[in-house]
Write a protein that holds these residues in place. Structure first.
Motif, mmCIF file in Angstrom:
data_model
loop_
_atom_site.group_PDB
_atom_site.id
_atom_site.type_symbol
_atom_site.label_atom_id
_atom_site.label_comp_id
_atom_site.label_asym_id
_atom_site.label_seq_id
_atom_site.Cartn_x
_atom_site.Cartn_y
_atom_site.Cartn_z
ATOM 1 N N TYR A 186 12.288 16.922 35.804
ATOM 2 C CA TYR A 186 11.268 17.016 36.849
ATOM 3 C C TYR A 186 10.765 15.632 37.256
ATOM 4 C CZ TYR A 186 7.297 18.950 39.375
ATOM 5 O OH TYR A 186 6.399 19.282 40.356
ATOM 6 N N PHE B 219 13.917 15.171 39.951
ATOM 7 C CA PHE B 219 13.394 15.940 41.088
ATOM 8 C C PHE B 219 12.398 15.139 41.921
ATOM 9 C CE2 PHE B 219 10.118 18.879 42.751
ATOM 10 C CZ PHE B 219 10.901 19.539 43.675
ATOM 11 N N LEU B 220 11.364 14.588 41.293
ATOM 12 C CA LEU B 220 10.335 13.876 42.055
ATOM 13 C C LEU B 220 10.880 12.655 42.801
ATOM 14 C CD1 LEU B 220 7.113 14.101 39.827
ATOM 15 C CD2 LEU B 220 7.724 15.456 41.824
ATOM 16 N N ARG C 231 13.635 12.196 44.176
ATOM 17 C CA ARG C 231 14.473 12.553 45.320
ATOM 18 C C ARG C 231 13.654 12.836 46.571
ATOM 19 N NH1 ARG C 231 19.192 16.477 42.855
ATOM 20 N NH2 ARG C 231 20.390 14.841 41.864
ATOM 21 N N MET D 137 5.561 18.176 48.059
ATOM 22 C CA MET D 137 6.921 18.584 47.738
ATOM 23 C C MET D 137 6.986 20.100 47.640
ATOM 24 S SD MET D 137 8.267 15.640 45.216
ATOM 25 C CE MET D 137 9.901 16.287 45.292
ATOM 26 N N GLY E 37 23.117 15.253 44.963
ATOM 27 C CA GLY E 37 22.324 14.063 44.677
ATOM 28 C C GLY E 37 21.011 13.999 45.436
ATOM 29 N N THR E 38 20.684 15.053 46.189
ATOM 30 C CA THR E 38 19.403 15.084 46.910
ATOM 31 C C THR E 38 18.697 16.410 46.606
ATOM 32 O OG1 THR E 38 20.109 16.244 48.906
ATOM 33 C CG2 THR E 38 20.581 13.885 48.795
ATOM 34 N N ASN E 39 17.484 16.547 47.135
ATOM 35 C CA ASN E 39 16.764 17.815 46.959
ATOM 36 C C ASN E 39 17.074 18.819 48.063
ATOM 37 O OD1 ASN E 39 15.526 17.305 44.563
ATOM 38 N ND2 ASN E 39 13.544 16.738 45.410
ATOM 39 N N ASP F 103 17.864 7.397 50.927
ATOM 40 C CA ASP F 103 17.505 6.011 50.598
ATOM 41 C C ASP F 103 18.700 5.133 50.251
ATOM 42 O OD1 ASP F 103 18.111 7.077 48.192
ATOM 43 O OD2 ASP F 103 16.161 6.754 47.258
#
Lengths: 57, 180
Positions: free
Chosen positions: A46, A50-51, A53, B39, B115-117, B135
């Protein structure tokens, strides 16, 4: 099936009860370590995956 | 020595408190992330007619891919269908806000960009929208992650992130992977 000849004569009702009474501390230690590892793994993913990204909403 | 039921009950109560505490910790982290850095899971309720996607409106063939509008906003439109993405490669700029818009004319698809959300379902009848910023440059895989039929495993696209200096829209504001 249980065969009386296979039963350890040292296991009597009082000794069995004593061991059963000790069981929760060992079970809690095992479960506690397992859950703690799970929480640490969750927190690492996390916080460090996660954060960083970033938001997508 | 008899088993002490009260002792066991106390142990179990302590364990219950610890588990509720662990769940509260994760819940707090999720609520904090949604309120502070905003988020949240992608959320966009927008209807579209899957029967006429290819005929009229935003998702006709010549309007797919990446486009920069007059205000400089970058939008990438992709149609997901059995068993491909259209287009199968999109170019997006690094360090700029990008909006992805996905639709499906046939069945439920899903996608993620490795590799990303970015991770969303694409449901016929709805527009799935994701905002993000890349990025670092590179070619990233975007596979379908919702089983959509026998060709599901072949359904994959690429997101090509390029530095802003290399992101050059044409006179219509469009940028494509293919060289003109």
């Amino acid at each position: 099936m249980n065969n009386p000849a296979d039963t350890d004569p040292d296991i009597t009702d009082p000794t069995l009860a004593a061991h059963l009474d000790e069981a929760p501390s060992g079970a809690f230690a095992l479960a506690g370590i397992a859950v703690a590892l799970l929480l640490v793994a969750w927190a690492i993913i996390y916080l460090f995956v996660f954060l960083p990204r970033g938001p997508v909403g | 020595m008899a088993i002490d039921p009260l002792s066991n009950a106390r142990s179990e109560r302590r364990w219950a408190f610890a588990m509720v505490g662990a769940a509260m910790m994760m819940l707090f982290a999720i609520v904090w992330a949604s309120l502070s850095p905003h988020m949240n899971p992608p959320s966009n309720i927008e209807n579209v007619d899957p029967n006429t996607l290819h005929i009229a409106g935003e998702f006709t063939e010549d309007n797919l891919g990446t486009q920069v509008d007059a205000k400089g906003r970058v939008t990438t439109r992709i149609v997901t269908s059995q068993f491909s993405f259209a287009p199968e490669c999109v170019v997006v700029p690094q360090d700029m806000q990008v909006t992805f818009r996905f639709v499906s004319p046939d069945v439920i698809h899903g996608l993620l960009v490795v590799g990303t959300n970015i991770n969303t379902m694409v449901v016929p009848g709805y527009v799935s929208q994701v905002h993000t910023m890349f990025d670092k440059p590179g070619d990233m895989l975007m596979p379908c992650h919702e089983f959509c039929g026998l060709g599901h495993s072949q359904m994959v696209a690429h997101v090509r992130v390029v530095p802003i200096a290399d992101f050059k829209p044409d006179e219509n504001g469009r940028v494509a992977c293919a060289e003109h």
